[in-house]
Design a protein around this motif. Structure first.
Motif, PDB file in Angstrom:
ATOM      1  N   THR A  89      47.133  27.560  15.027  1.00 33.20           N
ATOM      2  CA  THR A  89      47.551  28.847  15.588  1.00 33.20           C
ATOM      3  C   THR A  89      46.653  29.272  16.742  1.00 33.20           C
ATOM      4  N   ASP A  90      45.348  29.034  16.638  1.00 31.02           N
ATOM      5  CA  ASP A  90      44.446  29.385  17.737  1.00 31.02           C
ATOM      6  C   ASP A  90      44.761  28.571  18.979  1.00 31.02           C
ATOM      7  N   ALA A  91      45.211  27.346  18.806  1.00 29.80           N
ATOM      8  CA  ALA A  91      45.484  26.461  19.933  1.00 29.80           C
ATOM      9  C   ALA A  91      46.671  26.938  20.764  1.00 29.80           C
ATOM     10  N   ILE A  92      47.507  27.781  20.207  1.00 27.34           N
ATOM     11  CA  ILE A  92      48.703  28.232  20.920  1.00 27.34           C
ATOM     12  C   ILE A  92      48.388  29.377  21.889  1.00 27.34           C
ATOM     13  N   ILE A  93      47.275  30.068  21.672  1.00 26.14           N
ATOM     14  CA  ILE A  93      46.897  31.169  22.561  1.00 26.14           C
ATOM     15  C   ILE A  93      46.639  30.615  23.961  1.00 26.14           C
ATOM     16  N   GLY A  94      47.266  31.260  24.951  1.00 25.32           N
ATOM     17  CA  GLY A  94      47.142  30.834  26.337  1.00 25.32           C
ATOM     18  C   GLY A  94      48.264  29.903  26.785  1.00 25.32           C
ATOM     19  N   ARG A  95      49.070  29.433  25.866  1.00 27.07           N
ATOM     20  CA  ARG A  95      50.176  28.524  26.206  1.00 27.07           C
ATOM     21  C   ARG A  95      51.375  29.308  26.725  1.00 27.07           C
ATOM     22  N   GLY A 132      65.241  33.442  28.398  1.00 28.23           N
ATOM     23  CA  GLY A 132      65.058  32.564  29.545  1.00 28.23           C
ATOM     24  C   GLY A 132      63.783  32.842  30.325  1.00 28.23           C
ATOM     25  N   GLU A 133      63.167  34.006  30.135  1.00 29.16           N
ATOM     26  CA  GLU A 133      61.940  34.322  30.865  1.00 29.16           C
ATOM     27  C   GLU A 133      60.770  33.513  30.306  1.00 29.16           C
ATOM     28  N   THR A 134      59.828  33.195  31.196  1.00 29.84           N
ATOM     29  CA  THR A 134      58.619  32.471  30.800  1.00 29.84           C
ATOM     30  C   THR A 134      57.547  33.490  30.441  1.00 29.84           C
ATOM     31  N   VAL A 135      56.928  33.267  29.293  1.00 31.84           N
ATOM     32  CA  VAL A 135      55.870  34.161  28.820  1.00 31.84           C
ATOM     33  C   VAL A 135      54.609  33.357  28.507  1.00 31.84           C
ATOM     34  N   VAL A 136      53.511  34.073  28.378  1.00 31.05           N
ATOM     35  CA  VAL A 136      52.235  33.472  28.005  1.00 31.05           C
ATOM     36  C   VAL A 136      51.785  34.136  26.702  1.00 31.05           C
ATOM     37  N   VAL A 137      51.344  33.325  25.759  1.00 28.98           N
ATOM     38  CA  VAL A 137      50.868  33.844  24.472  1.00 28.98           C
ATOM     39  C   VAL A 137      49.467  34.403  24.684  1.00 28.98           C
ATOM     40  N   SER A 138      49.300  35.699  24.393  1.00 29.15           N
ATOM     41  CA  SER A 138      47.988  36.307  24.581  1.00 29.15           C
ATOM     42  C   SER A 138      47.216  36.483  23.271  1.00 29.15           C
ATOM     43  N   ASN A 139      47.942  36.504  22.146  1.00 27.62           N
ATOM     44  CA  ASN A 139      47.265  36.649  20.858  1.00 27.62           C
ATOM     45  C   ASN A 139      48.268  36.385  19.738  1.00 27.62           C
ATOM     46  N   ILE A 140      47.774  36.444  18.520  1.00 28.24           N
ATOM     47  CA  ILE A 140      48.628  36.289  17.349  1.00 28.24           C
ATOM     48  C   ILE A 140      48.310  37.438  16.407  1.00 28.24           C
TER      49      ILE A 140
END
Length: 153
Positions: A89-95, A132-140
């Motif tokens: 789960t931590d690895a997904i932050i910033g993706r 369809g929009e591109t987003v960035v994961v900032s946290n969980i």
């Protein structure tokens, strides 16, 4: 005659106890620090067994421990990489991900990140993110991703 307390008579037991205590602390913390102190105490224990003087034992303990900490600890920490591996789960932050179900203020939607679908909410609770929009994961937060719209460069 009175018996006189002589610390040298007890050094074998003192070094044995120190070695065991350092090993127990290392097993509980896995910090790769007290293991080197245990090695120094073990060398001092050996010196005590063969009858070397107390000050020599103490100096040997200090020198061995400090040398091992200074020369080998960094190598082992880097080799074992203790505490540096991100969890899944931590690895997904910033993706980056793609919105697959509209995210509205206070209403979660769905986002696909690295081939997996996640429930997601926007970090800006006034923003709507369309499919369809591109987003960035900032946290969980719990089992939801907190995402923000990817800034266009």
């Amino acid at each position: 005659m009175e018996d006189v307390f002589n610390i040298a008579d007890y050094m074998v037991w003192i070094w044995l106890a120190a070695t065991v205590i350092f090993l127990i602390v290392e097993a509980l913390t896995l910090g790769l620090t007290t293991i080197w102190l245990a090695c120094g105490a073990f060398v001092a224990l050996g010196l005590a067994v063969i009858g070397v003087g107390v000050w020599t034992q103490i100096i040997a303990f200090l020198i061995i421990s400090l040398l091992l900490i200074g020369t080998t600890r960094k190598v082992f920490v880097n080799k074992l990489r203790t505490g540096s591996e991100k969890t899944n789960t931590d690895a997904i932050i910033g993706r980056e991900g793609r919105v697959i179900e509209k995210i509205e203020p206070y209403v979660p939607g769905r986002v696909k990140v690295d081939g997996q679908n996640w429930s997601a909410i926007a970090t800006d609770d006034t923003q709507t993110l369309d499919a369809g929009e591109t987003v960035v994961v900032s946290n969980i937060s719990g089992v939801k991703l907190l995402v923000k719209k990817k800034e266009e460069n």
